[in-house]
Design a protein around this motif. Structure first.
Motif, mmCIF file in Angstrom:
data_model
loop_
_atom_site.group_PDB
_atom_site.id
_atom_site.type_symbol
_atom_site.label_atom_id
_atom_site.label_comp_id
_atom_site.label_asym_id
_atom_site.label_seq_id
_atom_site.Cartn_x
_atom_site.Cartn_y
_atom_site.Cartn_z
ATOM 1 N N ALA A 1 -6.498 -0.728 0.265
ATOM 2 C CA ALA A 1 -6.383 -1.174 -1.341
ATOM 3 C C ALA A 1 -7.352 -0.468 -2.124
ATOM 4 C CB ALA A 1 -6.623 -2.802 -1.337
ATOM 5 N N ALA A 2 -7.433 -0.496 -3.263
ATOM 6 C CA ALA A 2 -8.579 -0.155 -4.244
ATOM 7 C C ALA A 2 -9.364 -1.039 -4.663
ATOM 8 C CB ALA A 2 -7.764 0.428 -5.224
ATOM 9 N N SER A 3 -9.077 -2.365 -4.624
ATOM 10 C CA SER A 3 -10.033 -3.453 -4.658
ATOM 11 C C SER A 3 -9.662 -4.662 -3.887
ATOM 12 C CB SER A 3 -10.205 -3.713 -6.266
ATOM 13 O OG SER A 3 -8.943 -4.066 -6.924
ATOM 14 N N VAL A 4 -10.590 -5.755 -3.479
ATOM 15 C CA VAL A 4 -10.217 -6.460 -2.710
ATOM 16 C C VAL A 4 -11.240 -7.790 -3.143
ATOM 17 C CG1 VAL A 4 -10.176 -7.382 -0.444
ATOM 18 C CG2 VAL A 4 -9.449 -5.256 -0.758
ATOM 19 N N THR A 5 -10.612 -8.857 -3.113
ATOM 20 C CA THR A 5 -11.508 -10.376 -3.221
ATOM 21 C C THR A 5 -11.496 -11.156 -2.060
ATOM 22 O OG1 THR A 5 -10.093 -11.501 -4.520
ATOM 23 C CG2 THR A 5 -11.366 -9.944 -5.725
ATOM 24 N N ALA B 1 0.798 -1.168 0.013
ATOM 25 C CA ALA B 1 -0.060 0.040 -0.019
ATOM 26 C C ALA B 1 0.918 1.398 -0.160
ATOM 27 C CB ALA B 1 -1.075 0.250 1.156
ATOM 28 N N ASP B 2 1.987 1.366 0.742
ATOM 29 C CA ASP B 2 3.059 2.185 0.766
ATOM 30 C C ASP B 2 3.393 2.653 -0.651
ATOM 31 O OD1 ASP B 2 2.574 2.697 3.338
ATOM 32 O OD2 ASP B 2 4.390 1.544 4.089
ATOM 33 N N LEU B 3 3.845 1.350 -1.298
ATOM 34 C CA LEU B 3 4.337 1.645 -2.600
ATOM 35 C C LEU B 3 3.337 2.070 -3.750
ATOM 36 C CD1 LEU B 3 6.352 -1.618 -3.381
ATOM 37 C CD2 LEU B 3 7.285 0.728 -3.372
ATOM 38 N N ALA B 4 2.054 1.713 -3.493
ATOM 39 C CA ALA B 4 1.280 2.100 -4.507
ATOM 40 C C ALA B 4 0.791 3.598 -4.144
ATOM 41 C CB ALA B 4 -0.271 1.391 -4.131
ATOM 42 N N GLU B 5 0.826 4.108 -3.057
ATOM 43 C CA GLU B 5 0.603 5.256 -2.470
ATOM 44 C C GLU B 5 1.759 6.349 -3.158
ATOM 45 O OE1 GLU B 5 0.757 7.908 1.310
ATOM 46 O OE2 GLU B 5 -0.936 6.356 1.210
ATOM 47 N N ARG B 6 3.040 5.831 -2.995
ATOM 48 C CA ARG B 6 4.222 6.428 -3.450
ATOM 49 C C ARG B 6 4.343 6.589 -4.943
ATOM 50 N NH1 ARG B 6 7.111 4.482 0.203
ATOM 51 N NH2 ARG B 6 8.070 2.685 -1.168
ATOM 52 N N TYR B 7 3.751 5.686 -5.666
ATOM 53 C CA TYR B 7 3.851 5.807 -7.095
ATOM 54 C C TYR B 7 2.715 5.913 -7.941
ATOM 55 C CZ TYR B 7 9.008 4.431 -6.426
ATOM 56 O OH TYR B 7 10.112 4.529 -6.326
ATOM 57 N N GLY B 8 1.479 6.191 -7.046
ATOM 58 C CA GLY B 8 0.292 6.560 -7.755
ATOM 59 C C GLY B 8 -0.417 5.010 -8.432
ATOM 60 N N ALA B 9 -0.156 4.033 -7.781
ATOM 61 C CA ALA B 9 -0.384 2.836 -8.520
ATOM 62 C C ALA B 9 -2.002 2.178 -8.038
ATOM 63 C CB ALA B 9 0.302 1.691 -8.465
ATOM 64 N N ARG C 1 -3.075 -6.843 7.512
ATOM 65 C CA ARG C 1 -3.027 -5.528 7.825
ATOM 66 C C ARG C 1 -2.829 -4.577 6.853
ATOM 67 N NH1 ARG C 1 0.194 -6.239 12.226
ATOM 68 N NH2 ARG C 1 -1.702 -6.751 13.424
ATOM 69 N N GLY C 2 -3.634 -3.407 6.579
ATOM 70 C CA GLY C 2 -3.337 -2.438 5.543
ATOM 71 C C GLY C 2 -4.294 -2.718 4.241
ATOM 72 N N VAL C 3 -5.251 -3.921 4.345
ATOM 73 C CA VAL C 3 -5.959 -4.076 3.266
ATOM 74 C C VAL C 3 -7.100 -3.007 2.912
ATOM 75 C CG1 VAL C 3 -7.919 -5.354 4.624
ATOM 76 C CG2 VAL C 3 -7.569 -5.838 2.212
#
Length: 307
Positions: free
Chosen positions: A288-292, A252-260, A283-285
């Motif tokens: 996320a932008a989507s979850v299954t 999630a940190d990576l996604a936030e940092r790189y706009g993913a 932890r941190g789910v």
């Protein structure tokens, strides 16, 4: 011409047959072999040429019950440990019968307010259960693959929009391959969803730092920097062979940092969030932008969910 009274009587008789067979079958499961190949010969009774005249509702149900309760794989019993599925709970079994009885066209409020309201309530409860944002939308799907299709379809729309393309109207023609990055824990159903969506099964890139499949965060971040634009990360909670999970917070940190876009495959392990002993796995789910998540793998209910 169809005789509605006769059809009603046949339906009642057939259901009574199933009801009478259910009790002794369920009681026998603890002592049965999961599969006894000696009974496979009975399966021949289900085959043969298409008859000119059907044998009728009751006779057909009697045959299926006789063959099925003997020659089936008895996966509803306590001795079945394969394919991470278990037998339905009593409530789920009865609910499945009720579903068939009511026979709703469940896709729209106009066709079934009952089904629409039940789905809405279940999805709200699941969000509360997992600590997911109240504002999230969700859908019940028939399989984990289609739950991934739902989440990754949203990701694909988001990604194409970042390239100035309405993928719903124009499709993927002219766009580069959508970057999808994951660890060695990625499940085949994620690849299958990408295949269904036209993104390509083998376009997914794996970043693993050992043979087990643990994610290589350094290499993944380098790849994100190289992409230099929108990308999709897939985090995995509960890998089916090891039981291990990706560090969702770090992803999630990576996604936030790189706009993913972060899509979390919690099919096997999202229910870890419910126990203090395993909550660290998911932890941190909520970031996320989507979850299954699969209900049948932990709760033994017959649906998967996508959020």
């Amino acid at each position: 011409m169809v005789d509605p009274l006769r059809e009603r009587d046949e339906a009642v008789a057939a259901l009574e047959l199933v009801g009478r067979a259910a009790e002794p079958y369920l009681r026998s499961l603890p002592d049965r072999l999961v599969h006894d190949s000696a009974h496979d010969v009975l399966l021949d009774e289900l085959d043969g040429p298409l008859p000119e005249v059907g044998e009728g509702t009751v006779a057909g149900v009697e045959r299926l019950l006789r063959v099925g309760t003997t020659a089936a794989t008895h996966s509803a019993g306590p001795r079945f440990f394969h394919f991470v599925v278990g037998g339905a709970t009593p409530a789920a079994l009865a609910g499945d019968w009720i579903t068939s009885l009511l026979d709703q066209a469940a896709g729209l409020w106009a066709t079934s307010p009952l089904a629409a309201r039940a789905e809405t309530a279940v999805l709200r409860w699941l969000k509360e259960l997992f600590g997911l944002p109240e504002a999230w939308g969700g859908v019940l799907t028939p399989s984990a693959t289609l739950a991934h299709v739902s989440g990754l379809a949203c990701a694909r729309y988001w990604w194409a929009d970042r390239h100035g393309v309405d993928v719903t109207a124009r499709g993927l023609a002219g766009l580069p391959a959508m970057p999808v990055l994951s660890s060695g824990y990625v499940h085949v159903s994620t690849r299958k969803a990408l295949q269904i969506l036209g993104c390509g099964r083998d376009t997914l890139r794996v970043f693993a730092r050992d043979e087990t499949g643990r994610v290589d965060l350094v290499a993944m971040e380098a790849a994100l920097a190289e992409v230099g634009g929108p990308a999709i990360l897939v985090g995995n909670v509960g890998e089916v062979n090891t039981g291990d999970s990706d560090p969702i917070e770090a992803l999630a940190d990576l996604a936030e940092r790189y706009g993913a876009w972060l899509h979390v495959d919690g099919a096997f392990g999202l229910f870890s969030a419910l126990s203090p002993r395993t909550a660290h796995m998911s932890r941190g789910v909520e970031r996320a932008a989507s979850v299954t998540v699969d209900g049948h793998k932990w709760l033994n209910v017959p649906y998967e969910s996508g959020f």
